[in-house]
Design an enzyme around this catalytic site. Sequence first.
Site, mmCIF file in Angstrom:
data_model
loop_
_atom_site.group_PDB
_atom_site.id
_atom_site.type_symbol
_atom_site.label_atom_id
_atom_site.label_comp_id
_atom_site.label_asym_id
_atom_site.label_seq_id
_atom_site.Cartn_x
_atom_site.Cartn_y
_atom_site.Cartn_z
ATOM 1 N N GLU A 220 0.959 -9.570 8.924
ATOM 2 C CA GLU A 220 -0.128 -10.164 9.710
ATOM 3 C C GLU A 220 -0.395 -11.604 9.273
ATOM 4 O OE1 GLU A 220 -4.751 -9.297 9.335
ATOM 5 O OE2 GLU A 220 -3.699 -7.608 10.253
ATOM 6 N N TYR A 221 -0.369 -11.852 7.961
ATOM 7 C CA TYR A 221 -0.555 -13.218 7.457
ATOM 8 C C TYR A 221 0.488 -14.150 8.072
ATOM 9 C CZ TYR A 221 -3.832 -12.240 3.544
ATOM 10 O OH TYR A 221 -4.915 -11.924 2.772
ATOM 11 N N ARG B 215 -25.547 2.740 2.301
ATOM 12 C CA ARG B 215 -26.712 2.266 1.557
ATOM 13 C C ARG B 215 -27.773 1.707 2.490
ATOM 14 N NH1 ARG B 215 -24.074 -1.485 -3.034
ATOM 15 N NH2 ARG B 215 -22.936 -2.158 -1.175
ATOM 16 N N LEU C 184 -20.649 2.663 6.559
ATOM 17 C CA LEU C 184 -20.862 2.543 7.998
ATOM 18 C C LEU C 184 -21.028 1.083 8.393
ATOM 19 C CD1 LEU C 184 -23.318 5.558 8.356
ATOM 20 C CD2 LEU C 184 -20.875 5.513 8.934
ATOM 21 N N GLY C 185 -20.097 0.256 7.883
ATOM 22 C CA GLY C 185 -20.064 -1.144 8.278
ATOM 23 C C GLY C 185 -19.422 -1.294 9.638
ATOM 24 N N MET D 47 -16.306 -1.374 10.723
ATOM 25 C CA MET D 47 -15.284 -0.392 11.056
ATOM 26 C C MET D 47 -15.794 1.031 10.913
ATOM 27 S SD MET D 47 -11.579 -1.878 9.831
ATOM 28 C CE MET D 47 -10.731 -0.412 10.411
ATOM 29 N N GLY D 48 -16.503 1.323 9.835
ATOM 30 C CA GLY D 48 -16.963 2.682 9.596
ATOM 31 C C GLY D 48 -17.857 3.213 10.699
ATOM 32 N N SER E 155 -5.622 0.290 10.580
ATOM 33 C CA SER E 155 -5.564 -1.004 11.254
ATOM 34 C C SER E 155 -6.178 -0.880 12.640
ATOM 35 C CB SER E 155 -4.113 -1.490 11.376
ATOM 36 O OG SER E 155 -4.045 -2.743 12.030
ATOM 37 N N GLY F 88 -9.339 -3.000 13.267
ATOM 38 C CA GLY F 88 -10.496 -3.885 13.213
ATOM 39 C C GLY F 88 -11.629 -3.433 14.121
ATOM 40 N N LYS G 109 0.117 -0.172 4.480
ATOM 41 C CA LYS G 109 -0.926 -1.052 5.044
ATOM 42 C C LYS G 109 -0.891 -2.419 4.376
ATOM 43 C CE LYS G 109 -4.618 -1.991 7.541
ATOM 44 N NZ LYS G 109 -5.358 -3.052 6.898
ATOM 45 N N HIS H 149 1.880 -4.250 6.012
ATOM 46 C CA HIS H 149 1.387 -4.561 7.363
ATOM 47 C C HIS H 149 0.517 -5.812 7.347
ATOM 48 C CE1 HIS H 149 -2.085 -4.365 10.121
ATOM 49 N NE2 HIS H 149 -1.297 -3.782 10.998
ATOM 50 N N ASN H 150 -0.398 -5.889 6.381
ATOM 51 C CA ASN H 150 -1.286 -7.047 6.317
ATOM 52 C C ASN H 150 -0.547 -8.306 5.892
ATOM 53 O OD1 ASN H 150 -3.192 -5.138 6.936
ATOM 54 N ND2 ASN H 150 -4.710 -5.915 5.507
#
Length: 297
Positions: free
Chosen positions: A174-175, A31, A8-9, A11-12, A113, A115, A167, A170-171
């Site tokens: 993105e770079y 945690r 649950l950061g 994005m989560g 994707s 963010g 993905k 995709h990233n």
Amino acid sequence: MHIGLVGLGKMGANMRERIRAAGIEVTGYDRNQDVSDSTSLADLVDKLPAGERVVWVMVPSGEITDDVIHELAGLLTAGDVVIDGGNSYYQDDQPHADLLAAKGIGFLDAGVSGGVWGLKNGYGLMVGGDADLVAKVLPVFDALRPEGPRENGFVHAGAVGAGHFAKMVHNGIEYGLMQAYAEGYELLAAKDLVTDVHGTMRAWTNGTVVRSWLLELLVAALEQDPGLAAIDDWVEDSGEGRWTVDEAIDLAVPAPVISAALFARFASRQGESPAMKAVAALRQQFGGHAVKPAGPA
């Protein structure tokens, strides 16, 4: 429907909120007990309906994801489903699917994707795995994806691993996009002729062929911090760019833009460049070209 969400950061937590807003019950585990709905993975599993549990794993790739999936394999039962929604390396997916399949547990890999803006705008989703499992979890994917036609924000990309492979690419793209915008910004800023760099890039956000959400974000950053004086020029990479270049090499697919963007990030971390010192020394040796003395240590 009732699902579990592990991690649950930034994005989560937003994903939990968006899924709940769609009317799906979500029990989360982290945690950090200040944000968690359960005390442990075992507690999370106990709170979900047996035989039809869906557990979405949203933790850092690598060892942490591996540990969580192995622990879930010992807690879940036949008929349950695990979704790995982190930025895992696609070659890790089949071993995880095999581990779970031995106990009758399904597995899907999901590239996600969006963010920190995903809560508001929705998340682009690329999913790998069995079509029946995808159909079973489709209400969750529909809750997360952007509004509008499903195919404009969700794809069942293929078999296990396809979601994370998509993905990864995709990233990598993105770079390259970010590097191109960054180089354009520096070129504009280097020319005295252009007196409004921020305004120029802002004007590009509508009507031009280079308009994009990434460009809008760069314009917003320049608005908050003209000249980006508060930000160091050290740029980290989270792994997907390296994996993309590795795949390009293995498949003999030319990827000069993505490769150069990755190497530019490496260069950003050098206080001084041993390689460029060697180039300067070589120019002096063969041509007597001038060099600049090293600064104080």
